[in-house]
Scaffold this motif. Sequence first.
Motif, PDB file in Angstrom:
ATOM      1  N   UNK A 119       0.862  -1.188  -0.094  1.00 32.13           N
ATOM      2  CA  UNK A 119       0.060  -0.124   0.105  1.00 32.13           C
ATOM      3  C   UNK A 119       0.810   1.302  -0.067  1.00 32.13           C
ATOM      4  N   UNK A 120       0.505   2.072  -0.692  1.00 27.34           N
ATOM      5  CA  UNK A 120       1.396   3.405  -0.780  1.00 27.34           C
ATOM      6  C   UNK A 120       0.286   4.498  -0.958  1.00 27.34           C
ATOM      7  N   UNK A 121       0.534   5.625  -0.082  1.00 23.96           N
ATOM      8  CA  UNK A 121      -0.259   6.752  -0.398  1.00 23.96           C
ATOM      9  C   UNK A 121       0.625   8.034  -0.616  1.00 23.96           C
ATOM     10  N   UNK A 149      -5.621  12.352   0.277  1.00 16.28           N
ATOM     11  CA  UNK A 149      -4.666  11.209   0.375  1.00 16.28           C
ATOM     12  C   UNK A 149      -5.090  10.240  -0.639  1.00 16.28           C
ATOM     13  N   UNK A 202      -7.656   4.017  -3.078  1.00 23.81           N
ATOM     14  CA  UNK A 202      -8.423   5.084  -2.039  1.00 23.81           C
ATOM     15  C   UNK A 202      -8.360   6.424  -2.493  1.00 23.81           C
TER      16      UNK A 202
END
Lengths: 166, 365
Positions: free
Chosen positions: B299-301, B308, B327
């Motif tokens: 997971x990378x934000x 975000x 997301x």
Amino acid sequence: MGTYLELHYLEELKRDFPTIEFAAEQAEPHIYVSEEELLPLMRRLRENPVFSFDRMGNITAVDYREYIEMVYMLYSRGFDKWVTVKCRLDREKPVAESMTQVWPGTEFEEREIYDLMGVEFLHHPDLRRILMPDNYTAHPLRKDFVPLQPKIEGGVLTWHRQKSSS
Amino acid sequence: MAQTEKFVLNMGPQHPSTHGVLQVQVELDGENIVGAKPVMGYLHRGIEKLMESRTYQQCVPFTDRLDYVSAMNNNLGFCMAVEKLAGIEVPERAWYIRTICCELNRIASHHVFIGSLTNDLGSATGMIYAFRDREKILDLFNIICGARMTCHYIRIGGVAADAQDEFFQKTEEFINYVPEMLDEYNRLFTGNEIFQRRMQGTSIISREDALRFGMSGPNIRASGLSYDIRKLDKYGIYGKLDFEVPIGENGDNWDRYLIRIREIEESARIIRQCLDNMPGGAFKGKVPKVLKPPKGDAYQRVENTRGELGFYIVSDGTAKPYRVHIRRPSFINLQALDHMCRGMVLADSVTAFATIDPLMGEVDC
């Protein structure tokens, strides 16, 4: 960058929630929890000041063909920490407690998972389809999804399964 | 006593102020709003599903179509997630070029915000001013990659091609123009009394509510919370750069507007630092032609212009991702719409749509 929750906290959680499983040898061990203990565990992670995971960083579901896995990635702003909680659900009838009871901001995302993956959430304030039409019957993100055929009947758009013979 | 009856009014999906195909079912009591339900899905293309049948490199152009006014930031998020999954190193020069592009795109996206906001408030002239300046940035993207909006410039492992001197020179010209541009905006919009009266004290989101709705980006910062992924995660080279995170006080429409104006300033500061310290070297790291990341998930934000933005990728060891989840910040920010509109008059709902800054390509995915 944010660090992962330390192992001794996970072991502490294991004492109170016996169904928790995690691979301790991994660098970032994901917590696997049963459906029954999901909500109490999440409440503890959110409300206990030792953890205070106040943001649901990412919530999603993955279809692994044998089961559906809910993925919750929690982030604590105060401690700059992450933890990943996973919960395996029965693929035929996936039901989980709604996280809107702990993080109200997950309402739309859970509606999306309900719509695209077919997971039913208990105690959700408004569980309806969000992206697909209201009268759609399939769940597109399932691995065995076949697109439904649109048909106009009496001025109303309806959706039908493809005939298997073609 | 006069009796009033509640009725439902459909705003959109074809309405000039809904920024795309957002439909809002507004429940009205006279002219006062008692509820606003967003209805989306009109632009749903199933990008998450489409990505499952394409290789990792083929997935990158899809991210352009998510948030199509800040395509570079979306490219960055996806590429960083794949790099994390496959353990690919990115050279430093690539990071500097990426950062310049992302911040330029942030300014361009805020131009669209200012332009459409002024248009919604009844000043079509304002839109022309903002879009005139946005054009300068799109021309810069044209120089660097040949595309203006759906850039597909940031690739897995680096960028598509090295930036030329012409790009750096024109970028510097633009950065020098930014103070003059903001001065003009401030004279035209910020100092405008109609503008101020319409926005000050309307659609207030408190700190607690912003957290409760899971908001992010300029919308949560306007409510007084310092929450910027660039500062928190320090991904890429953001840890080396000196910039501030503007924070609002009241969380009203006015703060959400001012935050964006001040973010343009900060973005210009970041770009100048990148231009001054531009290192030499390769623009792309070593990436195998057939990319097969090991089994697992990542997971990378990143901080998109709207908040975000996160990419969750599951790999099953083949050349195609098993599952991609995105997301999307404006999807989640829209949850606050009902709260923002309640108790306002109908004309203010348009301001609320505009300052929450949803982009339907991203909301519907």
